[in-house]
Enzyme design. Structure first.
Site, mmCIF file in Angstrom:
data_model
loop_
_atom_site.group_PDB
_atom_site.id
_atom_site.type_symbol
_atom_site.label_atom_id
_atom_site.label_comp_id
_atom_site.label_asym_id
_atom_site.label_seq_id
_atom_site.Cartn_x
_atom_site.Cartn_y
_atom_site.Cartn_z
ATOM 1 N N TYR A 1 -110.399 24.035 -34.756
ATOM 2 C CA TYR A 1 -111.387 23.369 -33.816
ATOM 3 C C TYR A 1 -111.826 21.866 -34.696
ATOM 4 O O TYR A 1 -112.519 22.332 -35.665
ATOM 5 C CB TYR A 1 -112.421 23.823 -33.476
ATOM 6 C CG TYR A 1 -113.173 23.170 -32.404
ATOM 7 C CD1 TYR A 1 -112.748 22.859 -31.070
ATOM 8 C CD2 TYR A 1 -114.590 23.013 -32.833
ATOM 9 C CE1 TYR A 1 -113.644 22.397 -30.236
ATOM 10 C CE2 TYR A 1 -115.409 22.394 -31.732
ATOM 11 C CZ TYR A 1 -114.980 22.095 -30.500
ATOM 12 O OH TYR A 1 -115.604 21.355 -29.692
ATOM 13 N N ASP B 1 -110.871 18.513 -42.586
ATOM 14 C CA ASP B 1 -112.200 18.942 -41.618
ATOM 15 C C ASP B 1 -113.293 19.546 -42.419
ATOM 16 O O ASP B 1 -112.856 20.929 -42.521
ATOM 17 C CB ASP B 1 -111.751 19.087 -40.408
ATOM 18 C CG ASP B 1 -112.907 19.189 -39.224
ATOM 19 O OD1 ASP B 1 -113.966 18.959 -39.865
ATOM 20 O OD2 ASP B 1 -112.755 19.411 -38.034
ATOM 21 N N LYS C 1 -123.102 19.268 -39.868
ATOM 22 C CA LYS C 1 -123.927 20.556 -39.895
ATOM 23 C C LYS C 1 -124.884 20.528 -41.050
ATOM 24 O O LYS C 1 -126.054 20.026 -41.044
ATOM 25 C CB LYS C 1 -122.978 21.949 -39.934
ATOM 26 C CG LYS C 1 -122.297 21.800 -38.756
ATOM 27 C CD LYS C 1 -121.473 22.881 -38.665
ATOM 28 C CE LYS C 1 -120.623 23.471 -37.439
ATOM 29 N NZ LYS C 1 -121.074 23.232 -36.149
#
Length: 442
Positions: free
Chosen positions: A150, A245, A277
């Site tokens: 994702y 990523d 994050k």
């Protein structure tokens, strides 16, 4: 536990959820929060401290989500709070360059192989911008990704994504134009032959290959030894860019992120990386970066346009900088010990209860698959007993432990997980394992 007791403990969350559903699709602002995969009422959290969450009904939970990764130090860390309070006192947004964004960029460059970074406000924006940059730098359009990885809700990247998409079984191309989906090649993760075949067939059209450094959005599925190095070499041989990523793994899996697990050892370097994050310290912040020459294609130096009003926000960059400066080697060693203790205990109790399972990890991140055998790709991740996980989840929740409300998510620990928090988790596991065994289809 009787239904009356259960309802009395969730009355305030029930009422808030009813209000939320009237004004917000599904009652939530990110799909997995709705508890659709496990059933029941999502808890509305009112405060958090250290390893603990408190909900609107006054229930306390040990948190094994940690805001889906960012709270590396635990909730409301006093030093981060103090830094943020000082930043807020000076103003919340200027729309100008600021010193904290320079300092945070320097910290990211010092920890990773990137040479320059550009800040954005979300992981989705980071991956979207990295792909635009890759297309602009190569003059090509095709993107290669892996099923189950994702990379945010960018149109061409929602094909066979993991996490909430897997949990809710949302068609990968729903709402996405066929022309956009057609610009993406989706391959099985950890499959070298598929990668070789894709580049043999489409090499001159491929702008980039993007992968999670160590996937965590179909559960934690580490790359096979040498797989990321193979991807970097394949991209280089075909003139494509390799995008790693690290929105989830960056500064979470290790001090150097997912790259610290293999790249720093094997000697390969991605062309571009994305972060989020942890680097925002709990605030909406993300970044993408890479080689200096590639980053030079971005405006105002180059022709690839990218901008954002709140990019490099002074409060968010201050929080991220404070978090990274506090994330010392000693903190990562503590996280490793905590994660190992919990992983081993989960495996022990599920085994004792006869529940098929496998625990997989990437640095301090880990997850539990309710199935026999190791998981190497999305197809295998999908072959698990989600009903057993739902019972396990609710047993833990009712005993004061908050797990991800989906079998397709990573578990996270923090430096705030002290002896009391760990003891609470360990005490809840025997009953949860029995509940999973009773529900399992084995």
């Amino acid at each position: 536990m009787t239904s009356e007791t259960f309802l009395s403990r969730t009355a305030a969350s029930e009422a808030l959820f009813e209000r939320a559903r009237a004004v917000t699709p599904g009652g939530v602002n990110s799909p997995v929060r709705a508890f659709n995969a496990v059933g029941g009422t999502p808890r509305f959290i009112t405060s958090a401290s250290g390893a603990w969450l408190t909900d609107a009904d006054g229930n306390d939970y040990v948190d094994l989500i940690c805001s889906w990764g960012p709270m590396l130090l635990g909730h409301a860390h006093p030093d981060v709070q103090a830094a943020v309070a000082g930043a807020v006192a000076r103003g919340t947004s200027y729309g100008t360059p600021t010193e904290p964004e320079v300092e945070l960029a320097e910290e990211i460059v010092a920890r990773t192989p990137v040479e320059r970074v550009r800040f954005v406000s979300s992981g989705t924006e980071a991956t979207m911008s990295a792909i635009r940059l890759a297309r602009g730098a190569t003059g090509r359009d095709l993107v290669v990704k892996f099923a189950g990885c994702y990379h945010g809700h960018v149109d061409p990247l929602l094909a066979e994504a993991g996490s909430g998409v897997a949990t809710l079984a949302v068609p990968g191309t729903s709402g996405v134009p066929a022309s956009s989906a057609g610009e993406t090649l989706v391959l099985p993760f950890n499959d070298r032959e598929a990668v070789t075949a894709a580049f043999a067939a489409h090499g001159p059209r491929i702008a980039c290959l993007i992968t999670e450094a160590s996937p965590g959005n179909m559960g934690v599925v580490p790359p096979a030894p040498g797989f990321n190095s193979f991807l970097a070499e394949t991209c280089r041989a075909h003139g494509a860019l390799f995008i790693s990523d690290e929105v989830m793994t960056g500064f979470r899996a290790t001090e150097q992120g997912g790259w610290g697990l293999d790249g720093a050892i094997e000697g390969w370097v991605p062309d571009l990386m994305t972060f989020g994050k942890v680097m925002g310290g709990g605030f909406p912040a993300a970044a993408f970066g890479g080689r200096s020459d590639l980053m030079g294609f971005l405006a105002p130096e180059g022709p690839v346009y990218q901008a954002g009003t709140l990019s490099g926000n002074p409060v968010a960059t201050t929080a991220g900088l404070a978090t990274l400066r506090l994330a010392t080697p000693e903190v990562y060693a503590q996280l490793d010990r905590t994660a190992t203790t919990i992983r081993d205990a989960v495996a022990e109790h599920l085994m004792a209860a006869g529940v098929p399972h496998v625990v997989q990890s990437a640095g301090t991140m880990f997850s539990v698959f309710f199935r026999d055998g190791a998981v190497h790709d999305f197809a295998e991740a999908s072959q698990q007993d989600t009903a057993a996980y739902a019972e396990f989840f609710h047993s833990m929740l009712n005993q004061g432990v908050y797990l991800p409300p989906s079998a397709y998510e990573a578990w996270f620990v923090s430096a705030g997980h002290d002896d009391r928090a760990i003891a609470t988790i360990l005490a809840a596991l025997p009953a949860a394992a029995v509940a999973a065994a009773a529900a399992g289809g084995h």
